[in-house]
Design an enzyme around this catalytic site. Structure first.
Site, mmCIF file in Angstrom:
data_model
loop_
_atom_site.group_PDB
_atom_site.id
_atom_site.type_symbol
_atom_site.label_atom_id
_atom_site.label_comp_id
_atom_site.label_asym_id
_atom_site.label_seq_id
_atom_site.Cartn_x
_atom_site.Cartn_y
_atom_site.Cartn_z
ATOM 1 N N ARG A 100 15.441 -19.941 20.138
ATOM 2 C CA ARG A 100 16.733 -20.290 19.559
ATOM 3 C C ARG A 100 17.847 -20.078 20.581
ATOM 4 O O ARG A 100 17.851 -20.738 21.611
ATOM 5 C CB ARG A 100 16.981 -19.506 18.264
ATOM 6 N N GLY A 155 19.193 -14.879 8.713
ATOM 7 C CA GLY A 155 19.519 -15.638 7.501
ATOM 8 C C GLY A 155 19.043 -14.920 6.255
ATOM 9 O O GLY A 155 19.756 -14.842 5.243
ATOM 10 N N GLN A 211 3.565 -21.492 18.931
ATOM 11 C CA GLN A 211 4.037 -20.154 19.304
ATOM 12 C C GLN A 211 4.160 -19.220 18.098
ATOM 13 O O GLN A 211 4.165 -18.008 18.240
ATOM 14 C CB GLN A 211 5.401 -20.254 20.005
ATOM 15 N N ILE A 248 9.788 -14.497 15.710
ATOM 16 C CA ILE A 248 9.252 -14.441 17.080
ATOM 17 C C ILE A 248 10.368 -14.421 18.117
ATOM 18 O O ILE A 248 10.132 -14.061 19.272
ATOM 19 C CB ILE A 248 8.292 -15.617 17.368
ATOM 20 N N ASP A 249 11.598 -14.786 17.723
ATOM 21 C CA ASP A 249 12.695 -14.924 18.691
ATOM 22 C C ASP A 249 13.217 -13.587 19.228
ATOM 23 O O ASP A 249 13.876 -13.551 20.267
ATOM 24 C CB ASP A 249 13.868 -15.696 18.066
ATOM 25 N N ARG A 255 0.822 -1.222 0.000
ATOM 26 C CA ARG A 255 0.000 0.000 0.000
ATOM 27 C C ARG A 255 0.852 1.267 0.000
ATOM 28 O O ARG A 255 0.437 2.294 -0.540
ATOM 29 C CB ARG A 255 -0.970 -0.029 1.188
#
Length: 328
Positions: free
Chosen positions: A176, A108, A260, A131-132, A29
């Protein structure tokens, strides 16, 4: 702002995270607002090498701000790590007339983008989606806040059964090599102990802490364990150790796993994604490249991709202290 950029590609790569769709929507947008064409790249770098592109406009992204996952799909690509693979991707971009890329993902994704930029001088901007929360240069990555709320809700439900049966639960959460999820969830759910990679509690101290909890009158306990915890044991080995060294404790394990990552993004993640998408597109329009957009002191700022990749996100030491006090 510069008008050299006529067409921008957007992709999601690596592990999915709530808020990725909201970020895609924002990029598309913002492009439409500035009369720039936008192209969605399916399946991350894999799709980039195969030319799996789709033209997108403001209507293409309706009703996705509230959806988890990513409509562009995600994939991890081994071939993109080769020069031949990246050359293939570059050719597809040139043939499609794409002038710049917005990359939504983690370290990464950013590493691939940085190398691609260095080899072909192709403009890229990263949006941190994981999420980490393990990316340097932002206090919050997309999906982190939603994951916290998802995990706290799960832990609250587990506590109900722990209290009913006087049980000790070891609950493993994602993260992680960092303990951001575990630490915040531990404080937010009132856990008796939090095991994170940044702090090596040690098995003996863990058992001693649980004994103190029992002596203080607590009949049930919750221990939050980050998947990368350096105590040197899997969550199941922790259970076995406590079983062997503490009598009269009914110990259970719950590994929350990929739940999660799912679910509708929180309002915080939707707003953050919207802000980051605007900043990413407008930064490319200004001629900036090889940066990541991030949230710092509630402002959307730019951090060089190399710094975002090599830097280390730090645990909140004050929160660690708060968790110790709250476990009294």
């Amino acid at each position: 702002m510069s008008n050299k950029i006529k067409k921008i590609g957007v992709l999601t790569s690596g592990g999915d995270a709530p808020g990725m769709n909201a970020a895609i929507r924002s990029v598309v947008r913002t492009c439409a607002y500035h009369n720039i064409e936008c192209v969605g790249v399916y399946r991350g770098y894999e799709g980039l090498m195969e030319g799996d592109f789709k033209e997108m406009n403001a209507r293409s992204v309706k009703d996705i701000i509230n959806k988890g996952g990513t409509i562009l799909k995600s994939a991890r690509s081994k071939e993109f790590r080769t020069k031949e693979g990246r050359k293939l991707a570059y050719n597809h971009l040139i043939n499609k007339g794409i002038d710049a890329l917005v990359l939504i993902g983690g370290d990464g994704t950013f590493t691939g983008g940085m190398i691609f930029n260095e080899e072909f001088n192709f403009p890229v901007i990263g949006i941190p989606g994981t999420i980490d929360n393990d990316i340097y240069g932002t206090s919050h990555t997309l999906g982190f806040d939603t994951a916290l709320n998802t995990v706290v809700e799960a832990v609250d439900k587990i506590r109900d059964t722990a209290s009913s049966h006087n049980r000790l639960f070891f609950i493993e959460v994602m993260g992680r090599d960092v303990g951001h999820i575990a630490l915040n969830v531990g404080v937010g759910s009132g856990a008796e102990e939090i095991l994170i990679p940044e702090e090596d509690l040690g098995l003996d101290r863990l058992v001693e802490s649980l004994r103190r909890s029992r002596q203080s009158g607590k009949s049930s306990s919750i221990v939050i364990v980050a998947e990368g915890d350096k105590i040197g044991k899997s969550v199941f080995e922790l259970k076995d150790y406590v079983d062997e060294n503490m009598e009269n404790y009914d110990v259970r394990v719950s590994v929350l796993g990929h739940m999660q990552r799912g679910g509708a993004p929180s309002c915080f993640d939707r707003v953050l994604a919207s802000r980051m998408g605007v900043k990413a597109v407008e930064s490319l329009m200004e001629g900036k490249t090889n940066y990541m957009v991030g949230l710092l002191n509630n402002e959307i700022e730019l951090t060089p991709l190399e710094k975002a990749i090599k830097g280390k996100s730090k645990i909140n030491l004050e929160l660690l202290r708060v968790s110790e006090i709250m476990a009294t």
